[in-house]
Design a protein around this motif. Structure first.
Motif, PDB file in Angstrom:
ATOM      1  N   LEU A 106       0.854  -1.188   0.000  1.00  0.00           N
ATOM      2  CA  LEU A 106       0.000   0.000   0.000  1.00  0.00           C
ATOM      3  C   LEU A 106       0.886   1.233   0.000  1.00  0.00           C
ATOM      4  O   LEU A 106       1.912   1.288   0.689  1.00  0.00           O
ATOM      5  CB  LEU A 106      -0.904   0.006   1.231  1.00  0.00           C
ATOM      6  N   PHE A 107       0.461   2.244  -0.751  1.00  0.00           N
ATOM      7  CA  PHE A 107       1.223   3.478  -0.868  1.00  0.00           C
ATOM      8  C   PHE A 107       0.275   4.664  -0.658  1.00  0.00           C
ATOM      9  O   PHE A 107      -0.897   4.615  -1.039  1.00  0.00           O
ATOM     10  CB  PHE A 107       1.899   3.591  -2.240  1.00  0.00           C
ATOM     11  N   GLY A 108       0.813   5.722  -0.053  1.00  0.00           N
ATOM     12  CA  GLY A 108       0.038   6.931   0.129  1.00  0.00           C
ATOM     13  C   GLY A 108       0.218   7.514   1.517  1.00  0.00           C
ATOM     14  O   GLY A 108       0.782   6.880   2.425  1.00  0.00           O
ATOM     15  N   ASP A 109      -0.266   8.727   1.681  1.00  0.00           N
ATOM     16  CA  ASP A 109      -0.129   9.405   2.963  1.00  0.00           C
ATOM     17  C   ASP A 109      -0.943   8.724   4.058  1.00  0.00           C
ATOM     18  O   ASP A 109      -0.628   8.861   5.243  1.00  0.00           O
ATOM     19  CB  ASP A 109      -0.563  10.872   2.809  1.00  0.00           C
ATOM     20  N   THR A 110      -1.957   7.988   3.684  1.00  0.00           N
ATOM     21  CA  THR A 110      -2.772   7.277   4.683  1.00  0.00           C
ATOM     22  C   THR A 110      -1.924   6.278   5.459  1.00  0.00           C
ATOM     23  O   THR A 110      -2.098   6.095   6.667  1.00  0.00           O
ATOM     24  CB  THR A 110      -3.943   6.558   3.984  1.00  0.00           C
ATOM     25  N   VAL A 111      -0.976   5.628   4.762  1.00  0.00           N
ATOM     26  CA  VAL A 111      -0.099   4.671   5.427  1.00  0.00           C
ATOM     27  C   VAL A 111       0.779   5.387   6.447  1.00  0.00           C
ATOM     28  O   VAL A 111       0.951   4.937   7.586  1.00  0.00           O
ATOM     29  CB  VAL A 111       0.762   3.927   4.385  1.00  0.00           C
ATOM     30  N   ASN A 112       1.323   6.531   6.063  1.00  0.00           N
ATOM     31  CA  ASN A 112       2.186   7.278   6.982  1.00  0.00           C
ATOM     32  C   ASN A 112       1.408   7.755   8.198  1.00  0.00           C
ATOM     33  O   ASN A 112       1.884   7.664   9.340  1.00  0.00           O
ATOM     34  CB  ASN A 112       2.792   8.483   6.260  1.00  0.00           C
ATOM     35  N   THR A 113       0.206   8.253   7.980  1.00  0.00           N
ATOM     36  CA  THR A 113      -0.593   8.752   9.100  1.00  0.00           C
ATOM     37  C   THR A 113      -0.971   7.627  10.053  1.00  0.00           C
ATOM     38  O   THR A 113      -0.944   7.797  11.273  1.00  0.00           O
ATOM     39  CB  THR A 113      -1.863   9.446   8.573  1.00  0.00           C
ATOM     40  N   ALA A 114      -1.326   6.451   9.510  1.00  0.00           N
ATOM     41  CA  ALA A 114      -1.647   5.311  10.376  1.00  0.00           C
ATOM     42  C   ALA A 114      -0.435   4.914  11.206  1.00  0.00           C
ATOM     43  O   ALA A 114      -0.554   4.580  12.392  1.00  0.00           O
ATOM     44  CB  ALA A 114      -2.131   4.129   9.535  1.00  0.00           C
ATOM     45  N   SER A 115       0.747   4.948  10.587  1.00  0.00           N
ATOM     46  CA  SER A 115       1.954   4.640  11.342  1.00  0.00           C
ATOM     47  C   SER A 115       2.197   5.669  12.445  1.00  0.00           C
ATOM     48  O   SER A 115       2.630   5.320  13.555  1.00  0.00           O
ATOM     49  CB  SER A 115       3.148   4.590  10.383  1.00  0.00           C
ATOM     50  N   ARG A 116       1.894   6.945  12.179  1.00  0.00           N
ATOM     51  CA  ARG A 116       2.042   7.979  13.204  1.00  0.00           C
ATOM     52  C   ARG A 116       1.059   7.763  14.341  1.00  0.00           C
ATOM     53  O   ARG A 116       1.390   7.999  15.520  1.00  0.00           O
ATOM     54  CB  ARG A 116       1.824   9.367  12.578  1.00  0.00           C
ATOM     55  N   MET A 117      -0.132   7.294  14.045  1.00  0.00           N
ATOM     56  CA  MET A 117      -1.104   7.035  15.110  1.00  0.00           C
ATOM     57  C   MET A 117      -0.591   5.944  16.050  1.00  0.00           C
ATOM     58  O   MET A 117      -0.793   6.003  17.259  1.00  0.00           O
ATOM     59  CB  MET A 117      -2.451   6.606  14.507  1.00  0.00           C
ATOM     60  N   GLU A 118       0.099   4.964  15.465  1.00  0.00           N
ATOM     61  CA  GLU A 118       0.653   3.898  16.318  1.00  0.00           C
ATOM     62  C   GLU A 118       1.831   4.398  17.141  1.00  0.00           C
ATOM     63  O   GLU A 118       1.941   4.142  18.348  1.00  0.00           O
ATOM     64  CB  GLU A 118       1.060   2.718  15.433  1.00  0.00           C
ATOM     65  N   SER A 119       2.756   5.149  16.508  1.00  0.00           N
ATOM     66  CA  SER A 119       3.951   5.606  17.227  1.00  0.00           C
ATOM     67  C   SER A 119       3.632   6.649  18.289  1.00  0.00           C
ATOM     68  O   SER A 119       4.365   6.785  19.268  1.00  0.00           O
ATOM     69  CB  SER A 119       4.970   6.168  16.231  1.00  0.00           C
ATOM     70  N   HIS A 120       2.547   7.414  18.125  1.00  0.00           N
ATOM     71  CA  HIS A 120       2.154   8.419  19.097  1.00  0.00           C
ATOM     72  C   HIS A 120       1.069   7.893  20.041  1.00  0.00           C
ATOM     73  O   HIS A 120       0.449   8.672  20.761  1.00  0.00           O
ATOM     74  CB  HIS A 120       1.634   9.686  18.396  1.00  0.00           C
ATOM     75  N   GLY A 121       0.849   6.583  20.020  1.00  0.00           N
ATOM     76  CA  GLY A 121      -0.186   5.998  20.863  1.00  0.00           C
ATOM     77  C   GLY A 121       0.282   5.755  22.281  1.00  0.00           C
ATOM     78  O   GLY A 121       1.410   6.065  22.673  1.00  0.00           O
ATOM     79  N   VAL A 122      -0.614   5.179  23.060  1.00  0.00           N
ATOM     80  CA  VAL A 122      -0.386   4.887  24.474  1.00  0.00           C
ATOM     81  C   VAL A 122      -0.441   3.377  24.640  1.00  0.00           C
ATOM     82  O   VAL A 122      -1.257   2.717  23.997  1.00  0.00           O
ATOM     83  CB  VAL A 122      -1.451   5.584  25.350  1.00  0.00           C
ATOM     84  N   PRO A 123       0.420   2.772  25.504  1.00  0.00           N
ATOM     85  CA  PRO A 123       0.382   1.317  25.703  1.00  0.00           C
ATOM     86  C   PRO A 123      -1.006   0.813  26.074  1.00  0.00           C
ATOM     87  O   PRO A 123      -1.723   1.435  26.867  1.00  0.00           O
ATOM     88  CB  PRO A 123       1.392   1.091  26.830  1.00  0.00           C
ATOM     89  N   ASP A 124      -1.377  -0.316  25.463  1.00  0.00           N
ATOM     90  CA  ASP A 124      -2.653  -0.979  25.720  1.00  0.00           C
ATOM     91  C   ASP A 124      -3.856  -0.121  25.331  1.00  0.00           C
ATOM     92  O   ASP A 124      -4.939  -0.264  25.877  1.00  0.00           O
ATOM     93  CB  ASP A 124      -2.770  -1.402  27.192  1.00  0.00           C
ATOM     94  N   HIS A 125      -3.657   0.812  24.383  1.00  0.00           N
ATOM     95  CA  HIS A 125      -4.736   1.656  23.887  1.00  0.00           C
ATOM     96  C   HIS A 125      -4.765   1.608  22.368  1.00  0.00           C
ATOM     97  O   HIS A 125      -3.742   1.339  21.723  1.00  0.00           O
ATOM     98  CB  HIS A 125      -4.587   3.104  24.358  1.00  0.00           C
ATOM     99  N   ILE A 126      -5.945   1.899  21.823  1.00  0.00           N
ATOM    100  CA  ILE A 126      -6.155   1.922  20.376  1.00  0.00           C
ATOM    101  C   ILE A 126      -6.338   3.378  19.993  1.00  0.00           C
ATOM    102  O   ILE A 126      -7.335   4.025  20.367  1.00  0.00           O
ATOM    103  CB  ILE A 126      -7.377   1.083  19.979  1.00  0.00           C
ATOM    104  N   HIS A 127      -5.371   3.925  19.256  1.00  0.00           N
ATOM    105  CA  HIS A 127      -5.309   5.337  18.924  1.00  0.00           C
ATOM    106  C   HIS A 127      -5.962   5.574  17.569  1.00  0.00           C
ATOM    107  O   HIS A 127      -5.606   4.913  16.579  1.00  0.00           O
ATOM    108  CB  HIS A 127      -3.838   5.783  18.899  1.00  0.00           C
ATOM    109  N   LEU A 128      -6.922   6.503  17.511  1.00  0.00           N
ATOM    110  CA  LEU A 128      -7.677   6.770  16.287  1.00  0.00           C
ATOM    111  C   LEU A 128      -7.368   8.165  15.766  1.00  0.00           C
ATOM    112  O   LEU A 128      -7.252   9.128  16.541  1.00  0.00           O
ATOM    113  CB  LEU A 128      -9.180   6.654  16.530  1.00  0.00           C
ATOM    114  N   SER A 129      -7.268   8.268  14.451  1.00  0.00           N
ATOM    115  CA  SER A 129      -7.189   9.581  13.818  1.00  0.00           C
ATOM    116  C   SER A 129      -8.586  10.172  13.721  1.00  0.00           C
ATOM    117  O   SER A 129      -9.589   9.453  13.848  1.00  0.00           O
ATOM    118  CB  SER A 129      -6.568   9.439  12.426  1.00  0.00           C
ATOM    119  N   PRO A 130      -8.710  11.482  13.497  1.00  0.00           N
ATOM    120  CA  PRO A 130     -10.055  12.072  13.380  1.00  0.00           C
ATOM    121  C   PRO A 130     -10.865  11.482  12.229  1.00  0.00           C
ATOM    122  O   PRO A 130     -12.089  11.413  12.297  1.00  0.00           O
ATOM    123  CB  PRO A 130      -9.768  13.566  13.178  1.00  0.00           C
ATOM    124  N   PHE A 131     -10.203  11.055  11.166  1.00  0.00           N
ATOM    125  CA  PHE A 131     -10.936  10.471  10.034  1.00  0.00           C
ATOM    126  C   PHE A 131     -11.529   9.101  10.400  1.00  0.00           C
ATOM    127  O   PHE A 131     -12.653   8.792  10.028  1.00  0.00           O
ATOM    128  CB  PHE A 131     -10.006  10.337   8.829  1.00  0.00           C
TER     129      PHE A 131
END
Length: 788
Positions: free
Chosen positions: A582-607
């Motif tokens: 998969l290619f595109g900015d969506t992949v990068n943003t999803a990766s940022r949601m994981e790296s900026h997340g909290v342990p044992d939590h599911i981090h969601l973007s506004p979209f």
């Protein structure tokens, strides 16, 4: 022991009458192979086991199954090429049965280990016959009526009824384990009873007699002239009657000479293998070649049973038993101790032939020939072709059977190769399925099929999908403190659980790198419920991760999960080990949601939050955070799915995949709008819609909800004050420092006061004594808040 021909016939019967699936089930229950070689020898237990299981599975008595097999066996033999041989075996049913033993003896040349049953016929005065059946196999005699009835119907156009009689009076020692006597009644199928009334008898006048005489004279005149003394009056009458019926005389009366015009020496030379013996089994005469191979018989009055034993039929060696089986073919075998020492190392001579009783002499003549299957056996017994009389067809039979054995061996080899190819084909098909399963695990099915066909896979653009990234918290520290095998076992345990969930929620696993796990919903097959699928998968990941232990601490591991929704471009890259990427900015943003997340939590973007809003998920706003490369973003935490239980998300117990309502959003909302007036009362509070219950029972959801249901969750619905209180508590629990604790406490106090005010107002409006007393108590609690 049985040849595979019998088991193949039974298999063909089951498939033709009851279907391929019945045979597969039958052979599985009987624990036998699927294919039988025609010339291979199999244990009788296999056949008996198949018959027993067929009776049980088809719920039919063994007599019915065996009789059905007998009927089909006759047809199967005809289809196998024995039709002409069977049809020419006898001119009537009795002759057919009497020559069955001879047929079995001939087939034994090809099927050397064949142990066929034996038959003997006795004619009764009333036209019926007794059929004696001898066999080494018990319990299979019900096959005989099926075979005999089919033969009578097909070859002799007659119907046969067979009844089993009591055989206790039979005492012959045949060596067979089973002896059954059948009473056989035969009638022509064309003969029908005439139930028409008989014509009234007409008185014969003299004129009628005169007319009959004239007709008879005319018929006599048409006969050829016969000299006197050569034909009797009764012969003339018989000829007239037969000629009048327009029938040809089929009976034959042989003519015997007054004396035998043959010298004794010529007879012994013409029939080199023959023996004449009396009632006491004393040898009176032998052929020259029997004397050659068994010199002891040259002594007159030698006892036959001292030099030979009866191989077939297995009867006691006396004149009475021989006469009882006079229509059977007899096989005698020389005794090793009675032949010269020079010949005792060779295979013993076997003779096969016919017994004939000579009443006037009180002696039995045994006209026979050596029983040989091939030229090899001829050599083993020290014989030559010249030892066999030229008129004896045994010479031709040996040569023909030599070719027949070669053809059988070739056919047997072809059958073996065919079976090997069939097994290899089956194994190849199984390996092909394994390869396809592995390929489909690496690439989407339609992409893999295009690559197998040598086609180029074009990249595709997907307008909307949801991507998930996850990693293990403190994975670097775990790797530094553990052995590599422990890391492999931990990741394998975790990824195996995650892989199962991808099938449960129908999301596509893109790849794993180290501890990173990536899946996507809505790619490669678009789905309206892509966000709900990935969200439920993320909740399942968090539950599954708690079942995997940290090799260092022994505690459950923790994962970070990030989700983002947006467009992507997907395609296959690389020639060696191609991957669907998969290619595109969506992949990068999803990766940022994981790296900026909290342990044992599911981090969601506004979209992703927008895609999951009003879908029955419990979502907590995290607030604005600084995201690398994205700036400030308002993100959210996915807490739970309020519509379904953890067991449903994990597919525990039922093992059935979850059900999603794709393309049914409008229908779900319309149904909810119809039910809303009876169950939900809308109130406007501070410009926002709040659902409150009209009765406690209205919010009970009795139906099992679908995952990703578009209807709002009713039971336990939270108002604005409750949501604010929960957010404050979560925020306090996630603080890394104590600098904001005072402000959080003040916010908590204000929130609690607002909740009490709202509750007191609602109770007073109810105007109930209990409600009023409760409101006063709450007011007292309200006044005590400043001291908290």
């Amino acid at each position: 022991m049985r040849y595979g021909f019998i088991n193949t016939c039974l298999k063909s019967l089951v498939i033709e009458k009851f279907g391929e699936e019945t045979w597969e089930k039958l052979r599985t229950l009987a624990e036998v192979q699927d294919t039988f070689m025609t010339y291979e020898i199999y244990d009788d237990v296999i056949t008996l086991r198949l018959v027993q299981e067929a009776c049980t599975m088809l719920d039919m008595p063994s007599e019915v199954v065996l009789k059905l097999f007998g009927e089909y066996f006759f047809s199967f033999c005809k289809m196998a090429g024995y039709d002409t041989m069977l049809r020419t075996l006898g001119g009537n049913l009795v002759e057919f049965i009497e020559n069955l033993d001879a047929l079995h003896s001939y087939l034994a040349l090809s099927y050397q280990e064949m142990n066929a049953p034996s038959f003997r016929v006795e004619k009764n005065d009333d036209g019926r016959m007794l059929l004696h059946y001898y066999s080494d196999r018990k319990g299979l005699y019900h096959i005989v009526p099926g075979i005999i009835e089919a033969v009578a119907k097909d070859f002799f156009d007659s119907e046969v009824s067979m009844t089993i009689l009591n055989q206790s009076e039979e005492n012959e020692r045949t060596g067979k384990k089973e002896h059954v006597v059948f009473l056989v009644s035969q009638r022509s199928r064309g003969s029908k009873r005439d139930f028409r009334p008989q014509r009234e008898k007409k008185e014969v006048t003299k004129e009628d007699e005169e007319i009959d005489r004239r007709r008879m004279r005319a018929r006599c005149a048409s006969l050829p002239h016969c000299p006197a003394g050569k034909r009797s009056h009764w012969d003339m009458v018989r000829s007239v009657v037969m000629f009048g019926k327009e029938n040809l005389l089929k009976s034959f009366t042989p003519c015997y000479p007054d004396k035998l015009w043959m010298e004794e020496q010529a007879f012994c030379n013409a029939f080199p293998f023959h023996i004449v013996f009396d009632k006491q089994l004393k040898v009176k005469q032998t052929g020259i070649n029997i004397q050659k191979f068994v010199p002891g018989l040259q002594t007159m009055d030698s006892r036959l049973d001292e030099y030979f034993s009866i191989v077939h039929p297995q009867v006691t060696f006396n004149i009475e038993s021989i006469r009882k089986f006079i229509n059977s073919q007899f096989v005698l075998k020389t005794r090793r101790e009675m032949v010269p020492l020079a010949s005792q190392h060779q295979s013993m001579l076997k003779l096969r032939g016919q017994m004939m009783w000579m009443e006037s002499l009180g002696c039995m003549v045994y006209l026979c020939s050596p029983k040989l299957r091939s030229l090899q056996e001829l050599e083993e017994r020290g014989l030559h072709i010249s030892d066999i009389a030229q008129h004896d067809t045994t010479r031709d039979l040996i040569l023909l059977n030599q070719q027949r054995l070669a053809e059988m061996e070739l056919s047997n080899q072809l059958e073996r190769k065919k079976e090997e190819l069939r097994i290899l084909s089956r194994h190849l098909e199984a390996e092909k399925k394994k390869t396809e399963t592995l390929l489909y695990a690496m690439l989407p099915r339609h992409v893999a099929n295009q690559l197998k066909e040598g086609k180029r896979v074009e990249a595709g653009e997907f307008q909307v999908c949801t991507i998930l990234f996850s990693d293990v918290v403190t994975f670097t520290n775990i790797c530094a403190a553990c052995e590599p095998i422990q890391i492999v076992n931990m990741l394998n345990s975790m990824y195996s659980k995650f892989d199962r969930l991808t099938s449960v929620h129908d999301v596509y696993k893109v790849e794993t790198i180290g501890d990173a796990y990536m899946v996507v919903g809505g790619v490669p097959i678009p789905a309206d419920s892509h966000a709900e699928r990935v969200a439920n998968f993320a909740l399942g990941m968090r539950i599954a991760a708690r079942e995997v232990t940290n090799p260092i601490t022994g505690q459950p591991i923790q994962i970070r999960v990030g989700l983002h929704t947006g467009p992507v471009l997907a395609g296959v890259v690389g020639d060696k080990m191609p991957r669907y990427c998969l290619f595109g900015d969506t992949v990068n943003t999803a990766s940022r949601m994981e790296s900026h997340g909290v342990p044992d939590h599911i981090h969601l973007s506004p979209f992703t939050y927008s895609a999951l809003e009003d879908k029955g998920f419990d979502i907590l706003e995290r607030g604005e955070i600084q995201v690398k490369g994205k700036g400030l973003m308002t993100t959210y935490f996915l807490l739970q799915n309020l519509c379904v239980s953890e067991d449903t998300i994990m597919a525990r117990g039922t093992g059935e995949p979850c059900v999603y309502r794709d393309n049914q959003q409008g229908a779900g909302e319309s149904e909810r709008d119809t039910e809303e007036p009876d169950s939900v009362r809308k109130e406007e509070t501070n410009g926002q819609t709040m659902a409150s219950a009209s009765s406690s029972g209205d919010f009970t959801n009795k139906d099992t909800p679908f995952l990703g249901d578009t209807t709002p969750f009713q039971k336990g619905h939270l108002n604005d004050e409750s949501i604010e209180l929960r957010n404050i508590c979560v925020r306090m629990a996630m603080r890394d420092s104590d600098c904001h604790k005072d402000r959080d406490l003040r916010d908590l106090q204000d929130c609690l006061k607002a909740m009490v005010d709202s509750l007191v107002s609602s109770l007073i409006n109810m105007n109930h004594p209990v409600a009023v007393q409760t409101s006063r108590t709450l007011e007292e609690i309200h006044l005590s808040f400043p001291e908290i």
